[in-house]
Design a protein around this motif. Structure first.
Motif, PDB file in Angstrom:
ATOM      1  N   LEU A  44      74.547  35.874  25.688  1.00  0.00           N
ATOM      2  CA  LEU A  44      73.529  36.245  26.664  1.00  0.00           C
ATOM      3  C   LEU A  44      73.150  35.053  27.547  1.00  0.00           C
ATOM      4  N   PRO A  45      72.592  35.346  28.755  1.00  0.00           N
ATOM      5  CA  PRO A  45      72.145  34.270  29.650  1.00  0.00           C
ATOM      6  C   PRO A  45      71.050  33.456  28.987  1.00  0.00           C
ATOM      7  N   PRO A  46      70.767  32.250  29.465  1.00  0.00           N
ATOM      8  CA  PRO A  46      71.368  31.648  30.654  1.00  0.00           C
ATOM      9  C   PRO A  46      72.666  30.883  30.388  1.00  0.00           C
ATOM     10  N   THR A  47      72.988  30.607  29.127  1.00  0.00           N
ATOM     11  CA  THR A  47      74.181  29.807  28.822  1.00  0.00           C
ATOM     12  C   THR A  47      75.281  30.653  28.198  1.00  0.00           C
ATOM     13  N   GLY A  48      75.161  31.964  28.247  1.00  0.00           N
ATOM     14  CA  GLY A  48      76.102  32.836  27.563  1.00  0.00           C
ATOM     15  C   GLY A  48      77.471  32.885  28.221  1.00  0.00           C
ATOM     16  N   GLU A  49      78.466  33.230  27.417  1.00  0.00           N
ATOM     17  CA  GLU A  49      79.837  33.324  27.891  1.00  0.00           C
ATOM     18  C   GLU A  49      80.002  34.452  28.888  1.00  0.00           C
ATOM     19  N   ALA A  50      79.241  35.524  28.736  1.00  0.00           N
ATOM     20  CA  ALA A  50      79.373  36.668  29.635  1.00  0.00           C
ATOM     21  C   ALA A  50      79.086  36.280  31.079  1.00  0.00           C
ATOM     22  N   ASP A  51      78.130  35.403  31.297  1.00  0.00           N
ATOM     23  CA  ASP A  51      77.787  34.982  32.656  1.00  0.00           C
ATOM     24  C   ASP A  51      78.953  34.228  33.297  1.00  0.00           C
ATOM     25  N   ARG A  52      79.631  33.392  32.525  1.00  0.00           N
ATOM     26  CA  ARG A  52      80.787  32.661  33.052  1.00  0.00           C
ATOM     27  C   ARG A  52      81.923  33.606  33.421  1.00  0.00           C
ATOM     28  N   LEU A  53      82.206  34.568  32.551  1.00  0.00           N
ATOM     29  CA  LEU A  53      83.280  35.518  32.830  1.00  0.00           C
ATOM     30  C   LEU A  53      82.941  36.394  34.034  1.00  0.00           C
ATOM     31  N   PHE A  54      81.677  36.775  34.146  1.00  0.00           N
ATOM     32  CA  PHE A  54      81.256  37.609  35.270  1.00  0.00           C
ATOM     33  C   PHE A  54      81.492  36.898  36.604  1.00  0.00           C
ATOM     34  N   LYS A  55      81.266  35.598  36.628  1.00  0.00           N
ATOM     35  CA  LYS A  55      81.463  34.835  37.856  1.00  0.00           C
ATOM     36  C   LYS A  55      82.931  34.508  38.107  1.00  0.00           C
ATOM     37  N   THR A  56      83.755  34.541  37.060  1.00  0.00           N
ATOM     38  CA  THR A  56      85.157  34.155  37.190  1.00  0.00           C
ATOM     39  C   THR A  56      86.058  35.337  37.533  1.00  0.00           C
ATOM     40  N   LEU A  57      85.854  36.463  36.878  1.00  0.00           N
ATOM     41  CA  LEU A  57      86.695  37.635  37.097  1.00  0.00           C
ATOM     42  C   LEU A  57      86.386  38.259  38.453  1.00  0.00           C
ATOM     43  N   LYS A  58      87.401  38.762  39.125  1.00  0.00           N
ATOM     44  CA  LYS A  58      87.266  39.216  40.507  1.00  0.00           C
ATOM     45  C   LYS A  58      86.513  40.528  40.643  1.00  0.00           C
ATOM     46  N   ASN A  59      86.752  41.457  39.735  1.00  0.00           N
ATOM     47  CA  ASN A  59      86.179  42.801  39.874  1.00  0.00           C
ATOM     48  C   ASN A  59      85.501  43.170  38.555  1.00  0.00           C
ATOM     49  N   CYS A  60      84.318  42.627  38.346  1.00  0.00           N
ATOM     50  CA  CYS A  60      83.686  42.723  37.028  1.00  0.00           C
ATOM     51  C   CYS A  60      82.263  43.248  37.131  1.00  0.00           C
ATOM     52  N   LYS A  61      81.922  44.175  36.232  1.00  0.00           N
ATOM     53  CA  LYS A  61      80.556  44.618  36.021  1.00  0.00           C
ATOM     54  C   LYS A  61      80.118  44.156  34.637  1.00  0.00           C
ATOM     55  N   VAL A  62      78.837  43.881  34.476  1.00  0.00           N
ATOM     56  CA  VAL A  62      78.358  43.389  33.192  1.00  0.00           C
ATOM     57  C   VAL A  62      77.092  44.127  32.801  1.00  0.00           C
ATOM     58  N   ARG A  63      76.968  44.383  31.516  1.00  0.00           N
ATOM     59  CA  ARG A  63      75.743  44.943  30.968  1.00  0.00           C
ATOM     60  C   ARG A  63      75.383  44.156  29.706  1.00  0.00           C
ATOM     61  N   TYR A  64      74.123  43.727  29.654  1.00  0.00           N
ATOM     62  CA  TYR A  64      73.627  42.971  28.509  1.00  0.00           C
ATOM     63  C   TYR A  64      72.865  43.897  27.557  1.00  0.00           C
ATOM     64  N   PHE A  65      73.016  43.651  26.269  1.00  0.00           N
ATOM     65  CA  PHE A  65      72.295  44.383  25.230  1.00  0.00           C
ATOM     66  C   PHE A  65      71.587  43.340  24.367  1.00  0.00           C
ATOM     67  N   ARG A  66      70.375  43.003  24.774  1.00  0.00           N
ATOM     68  CA  ARG A  66      69.675  41.857  24.199  1.00  0.00           C
ATOM     69  C   ARG A  66      69.210  42.088  22.767  1.00  0.00           C
ATOM     70  N   ASN A  67      68.983  43.316  22.390  1.00  0.00           N
ATOM     71  CA  ASN A  67      68.459  43.605  21.055  1.00  0.00           C
ATOM     72  C   ASN A  67      69.552  44.074  20.096  1.00  0.00           C
ATOM     73  N   ARG A  68      70.787  43.760  20.417  1.00  0.00           N
ATOM     74  CA  ARG A  68      71.914  44.177  19.580  1.00  0.00           C
ATOM     75  C   ARG A  68      72.567  42.973  18.933  1.00  0.00           C
ATOM     76  N   GLY A  69      73.311  43.240  17.859  1.00  0.00           N
ATOM     77  CA  GLY A  69      74.051  42.188  17.191  1.00  0.00           C
ATOM     78  C   GLY A  69      75.387  41.939  17.852  1.00  0.00           C
ATOM     79  N   HIS A  70      76.131  41.004  17.284  1.00  0.00           N
ATOM     80  CA  HIS A  70      77.427  40.630  17.866  1.00  0.00           C
ATOM     81  C   HIS A  70      78.435  41.766  17.755  1.00  0.00           C
ATOM     82  N   SER A  71      78.405  42.511  16.649  1.00  0.00           N
ATOM     83  CA  SER A  71      79.355  43.619  16.455  1.00  0.00           C
ATOM     84  C   SER A  71      78.800  44.880  17.112  1.00  0.00           C
ATOM     85  N   LEU A  72      78.892  44.940  18.421  1.00  0.00           N
ATOM     86  CA  LEU A  72      78.244  45.993  19.197  1.00  0.00           C
ATOM     87  C   LEU A  72      78.785  47.375  18.862  1.00  0.00           C
TER      88      LEU A  72
END
Length: 400
Positions: free
Chosen positions: A173-201
């Protein structure tokens, strides 16, 4: 990345593409599977792929497991694994897995008993797994994760596929999460965060992947998405979740009353005066902030067993609006329940499909109850348009 595993998935992608060259291929990858999905997409840039990445392990180099890997390699290969963190990483959280077995129709006492039995079973399984799993198995998997993450990161720039990135757990999760880096790197990407969930979504007891895919308008049958034709009606579980959990406080606040007019002119409670078949156009007037839309949709699903299609402001469906929220929220449920951007083409397509359609003239200004010019003229034009598609006219009042 294990070349044999990558080759198997790559050949399967090519086989599926040969069978249906005009249909997209959905590739779902969790953890190491996310790295594998990225690698396959980079090798097939011209194939129509849709990647669903759930907490991909591309950040393995930054995790504590990468730090302790050299130490684990020095340990005896036949040593059993009993470290709680390693076990949770390998087989998931016992409590979250136990909650999967709980059904909504159980009483409180039955639910607690079911949870207790399931949790005991999962804890015993975790303990036994620690005795069964040996250090050489763990080291092999960690090395596979390391090589898979390195290979996937090296080819992120080559991914042309449409990507949906689902992130949960503190490390993603943000602000230092891996998802934010991938979202900015991949060309055609949508992202959804689930803050109250565990790693095994995917192992969460009430998580529905199809709901998320529909909510971000990613489900499609052809090269390009058609929001009218590609619509999948909400399932019973989706309806129960929104009406009984997520939106229950809102519905209690509104206390909706559905009224309709029979052919005799009599006003009755309910939707008996509404035809059972479309096409039908309903022209409405917004309550404050358009909060009544959810009650109208729920009322038609309960009584008419039909998903009423709402023509919404295109801003709600724009990519820029989606990137601002990035949380799976009420706005995504608009798409789950069949809302489409308002346009003449979409309206005609809905009528051709004999749909129930709701139009609110005035847009955002009316939602906020500001002065709207030509409101009545727009309403009259919309009514004239609807008369071309249906000979019967019904009126539905929703009073809060």
């Amino acid at each position: 990345m294990h070349t044999g595993l990558l080759q198997v998935v790559d050949e399967l992608i090519k086989y599926e593409h040969a069978l249906s060259p005009k249909r997209p291929i959905f590739v779902i990858g969790d953890s190491l599977g996310g790295c594998l999905a990225i690698s396959v997409a980079a090798r097939n840039p011209k194939t129509d792929l849709v990647l669903i990445l759930i907490n991909p392990a591309t950040s393995f180099m930054k995790t504590p497991l990468q730090t302790i890997l050299p130490l684990l390699e020095l340990m005896p290969s036949n040593l059993s694994v009993a470290h709680p963190h390693l076990l949770r990483y390998l087989i998931g959280e016992p409590l979250r897995m136990a909650m999967v077995s709980i059904q909504n129709d159980l009483s409180l006492q039955e639910a607690l008993q079911k949870l207790w039995d399931s949790l005991n079973c999962k804890l015993n399984l975790t303990s036994q797994s620690g005795d069964i799993l040996q250090m050489d198995n763990v080291v092999w998997k960690l090395k596979l994760l390391k090589s898979g993450a390195a290979y996937a990161n090296s080819c992120l720039h080559a991914v042309q596929a449409e990507v949906l990135l689902l992130a949960s757990g503190n490390e993603n999760l943000p602000p230092t999460g891996e998802a934010d880096r991938l979202f900015k790197t991949l060309k055609n990407c949508k992202v959804r965060y689930f803050r109250n969930r565990g790693h095994s979504l995917l192992m969460e007891y009430d998580f529905n992947l199809l709901t998320v895919i529909k909510g971000v308008n990613l489900y499609r049958r052809g090269r390009k998405q058609d929001v009218v034709i590609d619509f999948l009606p909400p399932t019973l579980s989706e309806f129960k979740k929104t009406s009984g959990e997520d939106l229950k406080p809102l519905h209690q606040l509104l206390s909706r009353v559905m009224l309709s007019t029979l052919e005799t002119g009599k006003i009755v409670r309910g939707l008996a005066g509404v035809p059972d078949k479309g096409p039908i156009l309903f022209v409405g007037y917004h309550q404050l902030l358009a909060l009544e839309k959810t009650s109208i949709v729920e009322g038609f699903l309960e009584e008419k067993k039909v998903a009423i299609r709402i023509l919404g402001n295109p801003l709600l469906f724009s990519e820029h609006f989606g990137t601002l929220r990035q949380e799976f929220s009420l706005f995504d449920y608009f798409s789950v329940y069949g809302a489409v951007p308002i346009s003449p083409i979409n309206m005609y397509k809905l009528f051709q499909g004999n749909e129930f359609v709701v139009l609110y003239p005035g847009g955002v200004r009316e939602v906020l109850h500001r002065k709207v010019l030509l409101k009545y003229k727009i309403s009259y034009c919309a009514y004239q348009l609807s008369s071309e598609y249906t000979s019967s006219t019904s009126y539905v009042n929703c009073a809060g």
